[in-house]
Design a protein around this motif. Structure first.
Motif, PDB file in Angstrom:
ATOM      1  N   ARG A 152      28.588  41.145 -27.782  1.00 48.51           N
ATOM      2  CA  ARG A 152      30.038  40.060 -28.830  1.00 48.51           C
ATOM      3  C   ARG A 152      29.444  38.825 -29.319  1.00 48.51           C
ATOM      4  O   ARG A 152      30.485  38.682 -30.350  1.00 48.51           O
ATOM      5  CB  ARG A 152      30.246  39.772 -27.362  1.00 48.51           C
ATOM      6  N   ARG A 153      28.369  38.954 -29.043  1.00 47.55           N
ATOM      7  CA  ARG A 153      27.276  37.433 -29.792  1.00 47.55           C
ATOM      8  C   ARG A 153      27.319  38.115 -31.403  1.00 47.55           C
ATOM      9  O   ARG A 153      27.341  36.916 -32.570  1.00 47.55           O
ATOM     10  CB  ARG A 153      26.216  36.259 -29.414  1.00 47.55           C
ATOM     11  N   GLN A 154      27.146  39.224 -31.338  1.00 48.67           N
ATOM     12  CA  GLN A 154      26.954  39.573 -33.351  1.00 48.67           C
ATOM     13  C   GLN A 154      27.951  39.928 -33.964  1.00 48.67           C
ATOM     14  O   GLN A 154      28.343  39.047 -34.711  1.00 48.67           O
ATOM     15  CB  GLN A 154      26.562  40.878 -32.873  1.00 48.67           C
ATOM     16  N   LEU A 155      29.350  40.056 -33.116  1.00 41.46           N
ATOM     17  CA  LEU A 155      31.555  40.568 -33.173  1.00 41.46           C
ATOM     18  C   LEU A 155      30.983  39.098 -34.007  1.00 41.46           C
ATOM     19  O   LEU A 155      31.669  39.326 -34.779  1.00 41.46           O
ATOM     20  CB  LEU A 155      31.447  41.433 -31.951  1.00 41.46           C
ATOM     21  N   ASN A 156      30.596  37.880 -32.747  1.00 38.19           N
ATOM     22  CA  ASN A 156      31.763  36.854 -32.915  1.00 38.19           C
ATOM     23  C   ASN A 156      30.877  35.928 -34.531  1.00 38.19           C
ATOM     24  O   ASN A 156      31.513  35.728 -35.227  1.00 38.19           O
ATOM     25  CB  ASN A 156      30.595  35.472 -32.315  1.00 38.19           C
ATOM     26  N   ARG A 157      28.798  36.517 -34.809  1.00 40.58           N
ATOM     27  CA  ARG A 157      28.727  36.349 -36.090  1.00 40.58           C
ATOM     28  C   ARG A 157      29.470  36.613 -37.693  1.00 40.58           C
ATOM     29  O   ARG A 157      29.645  36.264 -38.670  1.00 40.58           O
ATOM     30  CB  ARG A 157      26.719  36.705 -36.185  1.00 40.58           C
ATOM     31  N   LEU A 158      29.278  38.050 -36.884  1.00 39.38           N
ATOM     32  CA  LEU A 158      30.322  39.046 -37.982  1.00 39.38           C
ATOM     33  C   LEU A 158      31.325  38.577 -38.346  1.00 39.38           C
ATOM     34  O   LEU A 158      31.475  38.719 -39.647  1.00 39.38           O
ATOM     35  CB  LEU A 158      30.107  40.570 -36.988  1.00 39.38           C
ATOM     36  N   ALA A 159      32.263  38.441 -37.815  1.00 40.41           N
ATOM     37  CA  ALA A 159      33.953  37.402 -37.999  1.00 40.41           C
ATOM     38  C   ALA A 159      33.766  36.917 -38.486  1.00 40.41           C
ATOM     39  O   ALA A 159      34.823  35.847 -40.305  1.00 40.41           O
ATOM     40  CB  ALA A 159      34.381  37.594 -37.026  1.00 40.41           C
ATOM     41  N   PHE A 160      33.025  35.622 -38.337  1.00 40.85           N
ATOM     42  CA  PHE A 160      32.468  34.187 -38.606  1.00 40.85           C
ATOM     43  C   PHE A 160      32.301  34.007 -40.591  1.00 40.85           C
ATOM     44  O   PHE A 160      32.746  33.867 -40.957  1.00 40.85           O
ATOM     45  CB  PHE A 160      31.537  33.560 -37.978  1.00 40.85           C
ATOM     46  N   ALA A 161      31.012  35.043 -40.750  1.00 36.76           N
ATOM     47  CA  ALA A 161      31.148  35.603 -41.916  1.00 36.76           C
ATOM     48  C   ALA A 161      31.764  36.400 -43.239  1.00 36.76           C
ATOM     49  O   ALA A 161      32.058  35.884 -43.756  1.00 36.76           O
ATOM     50  CB  ALA A 161      29.201  36.083 -42.086  1.00 36.76           C
ATOM     51  N   ALA A 162      31.827  37.156 -42.671  1.00 35.29           N
ATOM     52  CA  ALA A 162      33.810  37.968 -42.948  1.00 35.29           C
ATOM     53  C   ALA A 162      34.650  36.470 -43.458  1.00 35.29           C
ATOM     54  O   ALA A 162      34.957  36.740 -44.387  1.00 35.29           O
ATOM     55  CB  ALA A 162      34.364  39.509 -41.681  1.00 35.29           C
TER      56      ALA A 162
ATOM     57  N   LEU B 158      22.744  51.050 -28.258  1.00 40.81           N
ATOM     58  CA  LEU B 158      21.337  49.772 -28.541  1.00 40.81           C
ATOM     59  C   LEU B 158      20.240  49.551 -27.920  1.00 40.81           C
ATOM     60  O   LEU B 158      20.047  48.588 -28.173  1.00 40.81           O
ATOM     61  CB  LEU B 158      23.064  48.796 -29.724  1.00 40.81           C
ATOM     62  N   ASN B 159      19.518  49.928 -26.657  1.00 39.10           N
ATOM     63  CA  ASN B 159      19.378  49.404 -25.492  1.00 39.10           C
ATOM     64  C   ASN B 159      19.857  47.823 -25.812  1.00 39.10           C
ATOM     65  O   ASN B 159      19.509  46.673 -25.842  1.00 39.10           O
ATOM     66  CB  ASN B 159      18.057  49.828 -26.410  1.00 39.10           C
ATOM     67  N   ALA B 160      20.969  47.300 -25.336  1.00 37.28           N
ATOM     68  CA  ALA B 160      21.637  45.817 -26.040  1.00 37.28           C
ATOM     69  C   ALA B 160      22.758  45.818 -24.492  1.00 37.28           C
ATOM     70  O   ALA B 160      23.710  46.357 -24.496  1.00 37.28           O
ATOM     71  CB  ALA B 160      22.225  45.268 -27.408  1.00 37.28           C
ATOM     72  N   GLY B 161      22.725  43.842 -24.085  1.00 42.71           N
ATOM     73  CA  GLY B 161      24.252  43.874 -23.045  1.00 42.71           C
ATOM     74  C   GLY B 161      24.805  43.420 -24.403  1.00 42.71           C
ATOM     75  O   GLY B 161      24.814  43.400 -24.638  1.00 42.71           O
ATOM     76  N   ARG B 162      26.015  43.443 -23.307  1.00 38.21           N
ATOM     77  CA  ARG B 162      27.399  43.706 -23.369  1.00 38.21           C
ATOM     78  C   ARG B 162      27.707  42.465 -24.664  1.00 38.21           C
ATOM     79  O   ARG B 162      28.152  41.748 -25.554  1.00 38.21           O
ATOM     80  CB  ARG B 162      28.287  44.109 -22.394  1.00 38.21           C
ATOM     81  N   ASN B 163      27.018  40.595 -23.812  1.00 31.54           N
ATOM     82  CA  ASN B 163      27.006  39.650 -24.402  1.00 31.54           C
ATOM     83  C   ASN B 163      26.531  39.050 -25.378  1.00 31.54           C
ATOM     84  O   ASN B 163      27.029  38.885 -26.462  1.00 31.54           O
ATOM     85  CB  ASN B 163      26.461  38.337 -23.616  1.00 31.54           C
ATOM     86  N   ASP B 164      25.483  40.304 -25.591  1.00 33.93           N
ATOM     87  CA  ASP B 164      24.536  40.090 -27.199  1.00 33.93           C
ATOM     88  C   ASP B 164      25.068  40.844 -28.080  1.00 33.93           C
ATOM     89  O   ASP B 164      25.051  41.198 -29.282  1.00 33.93           O
ATOM     90  CB  ASP B 164      23.069  40.978 -27.104  1.00 33.93           C
TER      91      ASP B 164
ATOM     92  N   ALA C 115      20.225  44.483 -34.321  1.00 37.81           N
ATOM     93  CA  ALA C 115      20.058  43.048 -34.154  1.00 37.81           C
ATOM     94  C   ALA C 115      20.642  42.493 -32.267  1.00 37.81           C
ATOM     95  O   ALA C 115      19.572  41.373 -32.529  1.00 37.81           O
ATOM     96  CB  ALA C 115      20.523  42.056 -34.782  1.00 37.81           C
ATOM     97  N   ALA C 116      21.460  43.108 -31.892  1.00 41.17           N
ATOM     98  CA  ALA C 116      21.976  42.968 -30.875  1.00 41.17           C
ATOM     99  C   ALA C 116      20.558  43.701 -30.073  1.00 41.17           C
ATOM    100  O   ALA C 116      21.356  42.344 -28.666  1.00 41.17           O
ATOM    101  CB  ALA C 116      23.251  43.820 -30.198  1.00 41.17           C
ATOM    102  N   GLY C 117      20.247  44.098 -29.884  1.00 42.80           N
ATOM    103  CA  GLY C 117      19.217  44.890 -28.863  1.00 42.80           C
ATOM    104  C   GLY C 117      17.767  45.250 -29.962  1.00 42.80           C
ATOM    105  O   GLY C 117      17.171  45.099 -30.476  1.00 42.80           O
ATOM    106  N   THR C 118      16.913  45.764 -28.444  1.00 43.73           N
ATOM    107  CA  THR C 118      16.226  46.398 -29.134  1.00 43.73           C
ATOM    108  C   THR C 118      16.411  48.314 -29.106  1.00 43.73           C
ATOM    109  O   THR C 118      16.329  48.565 -28.465  1.00 43.73           O
ATOM    110  CB  THR C 118      14.932  46.500 -27.699  1.00 43.73           C
ATOM    111  N   PRO C 119      17.027  48.315 -29.995  1.00 43.08           N
ATOM    112  CA  PRO C 119      17.153  49.898 -29.912  1.00 43.08           C
ATOM    113  C   PRO C 119      15.721  51.050 -30.013  1.00 43.08           C
ATOM    114  O   PRO C 119      14.811  50.700 -30.134  1.00 43.08           O
ATOM    115  CB  PRO C 119      17.815  50.244 -31.584  1.00 43.08           C
ATOM    116  N   ARG C 120      16.198  52.200 -29.418  1.00 39.55           N
ATOM    117  CA  ARG C 120      15.322  53.275 -28.859  1.00 39.55           C
ATOM    118  C   ARG C 120      14.851  53.765 -30.556  1.00 39.55           C
ATOM    119  O   ARG C 120      14.665  53.818 -31.231  1.00 39.55           O
ATOM    120  CB  ARG C 120      15.821  54.302 -28.385  1.00 39.55           C
TER     121      ARG C 120
END
Length: 668
Positions: A179-189, A171-177, A213-218
């Motif tokens: 994690r934030r998307q997973l948090n948001r996904l869990a909240f919506a679910a 994903l070309n994304a950091g681990r914290n980014d 959305a967590a990063g800038t995909p290749r």
């Protein structure tokens, strides 16, 4: 074994197809045994039920099973050469001990999946475990995320191997980014999930959009390969049927949702959701509060203040205020530093404590929630002198006169139903004696208890593990201590059978307006008793103190709460004289005799109140004493006003307490 029946998505009629395939398969191989697994909440839907199959549910792990699991887990670690035998035995013992002594961890460990995560955490992190469950979730989520997203070696179809990059590289994304998307996904679910149990279905396209959305995909990212990558991985999310994913447990989903809410308009959005939909957001609220409190103890007070912004009003408040007050109490108990309350938080503490008292005595929330408010009140500080002190004890006045004793449709020892005339007034405890009152008695009397278990527990619960002799010792002490307060000739003792049953059922005439009195006002109230307005008892043969129909919201019975409840949780279940919890919570000693054999009482009906042999206080210890009222474990039939049983006088168990009666001596 057919595992995961409910893991097919609803789309394309897969559910009906799978159900029919399973039924046909079982019919063709009818001489074979089949075991099908499914999540309980899903299988309860009628369209999932398989014809011809018996249904059973897996029970939570018991303490012995937790120990067996720990021993088996660490024996396997020895087999894998990850630990030497001595170290494995030590860690198994530490795990078992930690689960046993830490209530919050014990709540997690009764689920096999979460116990497995706890064991993995202990194996990878050393012998110790975090004390707070929020920290356990935090470490478990990090472990699952690592397992899910790190680099792996994959074997191709031709036998060669390739290194599969980590998800962060994809994903070309950091681990914290991520994690934030997973948090948001869990909240919506969690927010949108129709059921209040189990984990939510997350569609593959929703998951992929969140991850992208967590990063800038290749530019050369192949979405098809990403789909395969996600499908073949286990960890924080797992593949559950075509195009569907789920978190491994609802508690993981709740924790990630809590993490999202601590980063987004905290604590206002959290409090709004919790007050409006407490059954969905209760656990999320506690986890979010605990997470925030790790950074600063002020956070727990901020959450409590937002959940519970105003004290209980004089009139009936909206239901959201009840839920806000209840959850505020839970937050302070679990996350607040109550050992040192800053001056700026003292008014918040009083406000939240007042809400626990209000909820306890009200009818807006069900009994299980009132019991929870009582538990919070224990920790926040119960201000009720009638529950917490000897001199504050409250009593109900019972005028002289006849009442109906026994049950015409009851057991043999309850028949015949007959009239008994108690030709004297007496005063009986509004509540069973509490642990706080028992401890005060032990301290003032200097008496060393024969069984120290009767000194343990919540102060505002009824005292347990007291024998008949223990209860009579308490009564003798109060008779002496209250000599200057009791009316002339009065003593403190245990009620007789008819005194207890009349107090529970009511006489033929009952007060129009009953009231409670303390020991300090007994003389004047007994003088005024002759001026009370009495009226006909509307149900003189009632089955329960409140009437003929059983209502689980009016008494702690049938293990619904699962333990004794804090005194005062069932005000609507009071008797015509105002006595509370005559039915349920704890069985109550009387001074009446039963006989030597529990299934064959020597003292039968009709009851003769002039027969001194039934009330001999010096009876031998092999003669059972009558117990009334039923306990938190009792079925409803054993907790009727007329129900009776016998126990040896030296019995000390977790379902047996007592209340006292004040009446004229002599007591036989």
């Amino acid at each position: 074994m057919l595992d995961g029946l409910d893991e097919a998505p609803d789309a394309h009629d897969h559910r009906a197809q799978i159900k029919h395939v399973v039924e046909d398969f079982a019919a063709v191989f009818s001489r074979c045994r089949f075991l099908i697994t499914s999540r309980t909440y899903a299988y309860q839907r009628q369209e999932w039920r398989i014809d011809g199959f018996a249904e059973v549910s897996l029970r939570p792990f018991r303490r012995g099973q937790v120990r067996d699991f720990a021993d088996a887990w660490y024996a396997h670690m020895v087999e894998l050469l990850r630990l030497p035998p001595a170290a494995a035995r030590d860690r198994a013992e530490v795990l078992t001990h930690t689960v046993a002594r830490n209530e919050r961890i014990r709540e997690l460990a009764d689920r096999p999946l979460l116990l497995t995560l706890i064991a993995q955490l202990q194996t990878e992190g050393g012998a110790g475990l975090p004390e707070r469950r929020e920290e356990i979730y935090d470490k478990a989520v990090e472990m699952l995320l690592t397992k899910w997203e790190t680099m792996k070696v994959r074997e191709r179809a031709d036998g060669t191997k390739e290194i599969e990059p980590s998800l962060a590289e994809w994903l070309n994304a950091g681990r914290n980014d991520i994690r934030r998307q997973l948090n948001r996904l869990a909240f919506a679910a969690h927010r949108d999930q129709p059921e209040l149990t189990g984990t939510a279905d997350i569609r593959q396209e929703t998951l992929i959009c969140a991850l992208l959305a967590a990063g800038t995909p290749r530019a050369d990212l192949n979405v098809g390969l990403l789909e395969r990558y996600l499908r073949d991985r286990a960890g924080i999310l797992a593949f559950h049927g075509v195009g569907m994913y789920r978190f491994p447990d609802r508690s993981i989903q709740e924790y990630l949702a809590a993490c999202h809410l601590t980063d987004d308009e905290f604590p206002d959005q959290l409090a709004y959701l919790a007050r409006a939909d407490p059954n969905r957001w209760r656990e999320v609220t506690l986890l979010a509060s605990a997470k925030a409190a790790r950074g600063s103890s002020l956070s727990a007070w901020a959450v409590a203040d937002t959940l519970c912004p105003a004290p209980p009003p004089n009139g009936p408040p909206p239901i959201v205020d009840h839920w806000g007050g209840l959850l505020a109490g839970c937050v302070l108990v679990e996350c607040g530093d109550l050992a040192k309350v800053a001056a700026r938080n003292e008014d918040k503490l009083v406000r939240v404590r007042d809400w626990q008292s209000s909820i306890l005595r009200g009818a807006a929330l069900p009994a299980t929630e009132r019991a929870l408010a009582g538990c919070s009140l224990t920790v926040l500080g119960d201000p009720r002198p009638e529950v917490m002190t000897l001199d504050g004890m409250q009593f109900c006045l019972v005028p002289s006169g006849p009442f109906v004793m026994g049950d015409a449709g009851g057991l043999d020892d309850e028949r015949p139903q007959h009239s008994v005339d108690l030709a004297y007034p007496y005063v009986i405890g509004r509540f069973p004696v509490t642990l706080a009152q028992w401890r005060e008695y032990v301290r003032l009397s200097g008496r060393l208890p024969d069984n120290e278990r009767n000194l343990g527990g919540r102060d505002n619960d009824p005292v347990l593990y007291v024998s008949w002799h223990d209860a009579m010792g308490f009564c003798r002490f109060l008779s002496q201590a209250w000599q200057g307060l009791l009316p002339p000739g009065f003593v403190v003792t245990l009620p007789s059978e008819p005194e207890w049953e009349k107090a529970a059922r009511g006489g033929e005439q009952v007060p129009v307006d009953g009231r409670w009195v303390t020991s300090q006002r007994l003389n004047e109230e007994l003088v005024a008793l002759s001026t009370w307005t009495l009226g006909p008892n509307p149900a003189p043969r009632r089955a329960y103190p409140w009437g003929d129909s059983f209502d689980a919201d009016l008494a702690n019975l049938e293990s619904i709460i699962g333990e004794t409840s804090v005194i005062g949780c069932y005000p609507a279940g009071r008797s015509p004289y105002g006595c509370e919890e005559m039915t349920g919570n704890v069985g109550e000693w009387t001074r009446s005799l039963w006989g030597k054999y529990v299934f064959s009482p020597e003292f039968s009906y009709p009851y003769d109140p002039t027969d001194s042999a039934r009330e001999r206080l010096d009876a031998r210890s092999d003669v059972l004493r009558v117990v009334r009222g039923g306990s938190w474990r009792s079925p409803r039939g054993q907790a009727r006003c007329a129900a009776r049983t016998g126990h040896p006088p030296d019995t000390r168990i977790d379902t047996l307490g007592f209340r006292v009666v004040l009446r004229l001596a002599p007591i036989f």
